[in-house]
Design a protein around this motif. Sequence first.
Motif, PDB file in Angstrom:
ATOM      1  N   SER A 282      59.549   5.658  77.130  1.00 55.71           N
ATOM      2  CA  SER A 282      60.414   6.749  77.597  1.00 55.71           C
ATOM      3  C   SER A 282      59.738   7.529  78.722  1.00 55.71           C
TER       4      SER A 282
ATOM      5  N   MET B  70      57.454   5.877  72.745  1.00 56.82           N
ATOM      6  CA  MET B  70      57.354   7.113  73.476  1.00 56.82           C
ATOM      7  C   MET B  70      56.849   6.837  74.896  1.00 56.82           C
TER       8      MET B  70
ATOM      9  N   ALA C  18      60.000   5.590  81.818  1.00 52.43           N
ATOM     10  CA  ALA C  18      61.356   5.687  82.379  1.00 52.43           C
ATOM     11  C   ALA C  18      61.517   6.989  83.152  1.00 52.43           C
ATOM     12  N   VAL C  19      60.953   8.089  82.633  1.00 52.36           N
ATOM     13  CA  VAL C  19      61.008   9.366  83.346  1.00 52.36           C
ATOM     14  C   VAL C  19      60.256   9.258  84.666  1.00 52.36           C
TER      15      VAL C  19
ATOM     16  N   GLU D 139      74.824  14.746  78.905  1.00 54.01           N
ATOM     17  CA  GLU D 139      74.087  14.170  77.785  1.00 54.01           C
ATOM     18  C   GLU D 139      74.147  15.077  76.560  1.00 54.01           C
TER      19      GLU D 139
END
Length: 193
Positions: free
Chosen positions: A4, A1, A7-8, A173
């Motif tokens: 992620s 998590m 990455a954001v 997406e």
Amino acid sequence: MNLSLQAVSDWGDANLVKFNASKTQACLFSAKRSPFHLTPNFQGVSVPITNHLELLGITLTPTLNFGSFIESKAQVASKKLGILAKVRQYFSPGQLLNLYQAQVRSCMEYCSHLWDGSAKYQLEALEAIERRAKRLINDNDLVGKKLQSLGHRRRVASLSVFYRIHFGECAAELHDLLDSDELKKLALSDSNT
């Protein structure tokens, strides 16, 4: 998590988007009753995991039960309808209908495509307000011609979202998550019931 979330954050840096990490919320959507022991971290700030998530005026719970959200919307709509009842002597039935649709009904329909599948007993609070409004307007012909049922409006909203997803009029997406053949089967099974 955390990868992620990183990455954001990296995407935001690359695209000149600043996120307010202190306003970041986390909620685990799961049918499991045992607690998860996660400590998400976003831009150096620990993100607490809560039992509900506020997002654009919608309250989401881990079980995606919209009962409390619908109840809160019914309370707001009831208060607005009560104000309309106090001033009804100053308006014609047509004006009352317009005011009801603009001020009360819009509150009861907000994001209805998300909670359309809620239990009937949860939706009954909204239906009761609708019945009160019809009595307040006191013109059955006008109401019959210009006011569609709440259930009908929810179904139209849901179908509009389905249409946009099916034809790719949404984020790529989201569209890519769905297999077109599965959607066709789903649409056919719904139309046969």
